[in-house]
Scaffold this active site. Structure first.
Site, PDB file in Angstrom:
ATOM      1  N   ARG A   1       0.815  -1.225   0.000  1.00 49.19           N
ATOM      2  CA  ARG A   1       0.000   0.000   0.000  1.00 49.19           C
ATOM      3  C   ARG A   1       0.844   1.269   0.000  1.00 49.19           C
ATOM      4  O   ARG A   1       0.617   2.173  -0.796  1.00 49.19           O
ATOM      5  CB  ARG A   1      -0.898   0.029   1.236  1.00 49.19           C
ATOM      6  CG  ARG A   1      -2.149  -0.776   1.107  1.00 49.19           C
ATOM      7  CD  ARG A   1      -2.542  -1.343   2.451  1.00 49.19           C
ATOM      8  NE  ARG A   1      -1.597  -2.380   2.825  1.00 49.19           N
ATOM      9  CZ  ARG A   1      -1.668  -3.639   2.402  1.00 49.19           C
ATOM     10  NH1 ARG A   1      -2.662  -4.016   1.665  1.00 49.19           N
ATOM     11  NH2 ARG A   1      -0.747  -4.536   2.728  1.00 49.19           N
TER      12      ARG A   1
ATOM     13  N   LYS B   1      26.459  -3.714   0.597  1.00 49.36           N
ATOM     14  CA  LYS B   1      27.938  -3.634   0.622  1.00 49.36           C
ATOM     15  C   LYS B   1      28.421  -2.923   1.879  1.00 49.36           C
ATOM     16  O   LYS B   1      29.572  -2.533   1.979  1.00 49.36           O
ATOM     17  CB  LYS B   1      28.434  -2.868  -0.606  1.00 49.36           C
ATOM     18  CG  LYS B   1      27.997  -3.428  -1.931  1.00 49.36           C
ATOM     19  CD  LYS B   1      28.582  -2.574  -3.051  1.00 49.36           C
ATOM     20  CE  LYS B   1      27.931  -2.835  -4.381  1.00 49.36           C
ATOM     21  NZ  LYS B   1      28.273  -1.823  -5.371  1.00 49.36           N
TER      22      LYS B   1
ATOM     23  N   HIS C   1       4.472   5.649  11.847  1.00 50.71           N
ATOM     24  CA  HIS C   1       4.052   5.602  10.443  1.00 50.71           C
ATOM     25  C   HIS C   1       3.062   6.767  10.268  1.00 50.71           C
ATOM     26  O   HIS C   1       1.856   6.577  10.181  1.00 50.71           O
ATOM     27  CB  HIS C   1       3.378   4.249  10.178  1.00 50.71           C
ATOM     28  CG  HIS C   1       3.195   3.896   8.745  1.00 50.71           C
ATOM     29  ND1 HIS C   1       3.365   4.803   7.705  1.00 50.71           N
ATOM     30  CD2 HIS C   1       2.834   2.721   8.145  1.00 50.71           C
ATOM     31  CE1 HIS C   1       3.121   4.185   6.562  1.00 50.71           C
ATOM     32  NE2 HIS C   1       2.814   2.931   6.798  1.00 50.71           N
TER      33      HIS C   1
HETATM   34  C1  NCD Z   1       1.574  -1.318   8.134  1.00 50.06           C
HETATM   35  C2  NCD Z   1       3.036  -1.060   8.387  1.00 50.06           C
HETATM   36  O1  NCD Z   1       3.868  -1.221   7.502  1.00 50.06           O
HETATM   37  O2  NCD Z   1       3.326  -0.643   9.498  1.00 50.06           O
HETATM   38  N1  NCD Z   1       1.275  -1.463   6.791  1.00 50.06           N
HETATM   39  C3  NCD Z   1       0.918  -0.339   6.096  1.00 50.06           C
HETATM   40  O3  NCD Z   1       1.737   0.475   5.777  1.00 50.06           O
HETATM   41  N2  NCD Z   1      -0.381  -0.186   5.840  1.00 50.06           N
HETATM   42  C4  NCD Z   1       0.977  -2.373   8.983  1.00 50.06           C
HETATM   43  C5  NCD Z   1       1.633  -3.713   9.058  1.00 50.06           C
HETATM   44  O4  NCD Z   1       2.601  -4.003   8.380  1.00 50.06           O
HETATM   45  O5  NCD Z   1       1.119  -4.526   9.833  1.00 50.06           O
END
Ligand code: NCD
Length: 316
Positions: free
Chosen positions: A64, A94, A144
């Site tokens: 995503r 490397k 995130h």
């Molecule tokens: C999430 C992540 O990468 O933190 N995925 C995302 O970006 N929607 C959730 C996950 O990996 O569980």
């Protein structure tokens, strides 16, 4: 930081509710344009960032985040250069440090670098040496922030408000980063109650709980699946982060999974979200329930990211 005037996106706490409101309005108008057939970039918005460059540097798998950033940029007319798996296909293999890689990439004059990395704090480190804006697309078990934005946007779209919601976050709250960023953002609203619901060994870290308490957010911590969910407005389900060492046995995993009989107890207007990818924690029968919003939630990511890019790369 090399250039503190840069519009980095590093952590959810940096967004104010006013800023979010602007980004959400922009995302909605972009969706409208795309849904009305502006997908060839014939209209004004589409090529606003023509010839700007995006580097996508991912050290961890992604579907995503990678696709939506890449497509968001291209719909705005940007050039996109991307590495499939920087751990294998870049000079990291490397022995190159993240700091060196970032400084080299900056020499190619990208306008933004989107970074996903397995170490918490990696985006901060990158921002310290970068001469272009860095977007944190996930740093280990840290944060995130763009996911949290699209999560809040989805709640706003579906419920018409963010204030006064009861949200239950379920699953791996210890090693999931989306729940951390979402909690930080929810702390900016009024009357929010968060129920953290997870196996004991995968509970939300105390730093987040203390932060929420300082912000006067009501917090409940449960180590079992709450059956009494009539008052819950949002279920935010997450997967067990096995690649980060999280482990629970199948029986316990089942206890925290969403199945149709649990969902029946939700009120009519409640919504079910998940950052995805999912494993077994939401049964696929639930996909047909009108409360299930996780696919739309993922789709919102592209529009939020388009809106963010327009903000980041417009003149200061
Ligand atoms: C999430 C992540 O990468 O933190 N995925 C995302 O970006 N929607 C959730 C996950 O990996 O569980």
């Amino acid at each position: 930081m090399k250039n503190s005037g840069l519009r980095h996106i590093l952590e959810a706490r940096q967004f104010t509710p006013e800023f979010m409101e602007k980004i959400f309005a922009e995302a909605s108008s972009l969706r409208e344009e795309v849904e009305n057939g502006n997908y060839h970039g014939l209209f004004k918005t589409a090529r606003e960032l023509e010839n700007r460059g995006m580097f996508i540097l991912f050290y961890e798998p992604s579907t995503r985040t990678r696709f939506s950033f890449s497509d968001a940029a291209q719909r705005l007319g940007m050039r996109v250069t991307s590495t499939e798996d920087a751990k294998i296909f870049s000079s990291v293999a490397k022995g190159e440090t993240l700091e060196d890689t970032i400084q080299v990439l900056c020499e190619y004059y990208p306008d933004v670098i989107v970074l996903r990395h397995h170490e918490t704090g990696a985006a901060m480190r990158a921002a310290k040496v970068s001469s272009v804006p860095i977007i944190n697309a996930g740093d280990g078990i840290g944060e995130h922030p763009t996911q949290a934005l699209l999560d809040i946007y989805t709640i706003q779209q579906c419920l018409g408000r963010i204030d006064d919601i009861n949200i239950m976050m379920i699953g791996d709250l210890l090693n999931g980063r989306t729940v951390r960023s979402l909690a930080y953002l929810l702390a900016k609203y009024k009357g929010v109650k968060i129920i953290f619901c997870s196996p004991k060994e995968l509970g939300m870290n105390q730093d987040i709980i203390s932060y929420l308490q300082r912000k006067e957010i009501k917090v409940e911590v449960l180590d079992y699946f709450l059956q009494d969910i009539e008052d819950v407005d949002v279920i935010y389900q997450t997967r067990i982060q096995k690649e980060r060492g999280s482990e629970i046995d199948d029986e316990l995993e089942k206890k925290f999974a969403l199945v149709p009989e649990k969902v029946k107890k939700l009120n009519q207007n409640a919504i079910i979200m998940h950052p995805l990818p999912r494993n077994n924690e939401i049964s696929t029968e639930i996909d047909f329930n009108p409360r299930a919003r996780y696919f739309r939630q993922a789709g919102n990511g592209m529009f939020i990211r388009m809106a963010l890019l327009k903000w980041m790369l417009s003149p200061l």
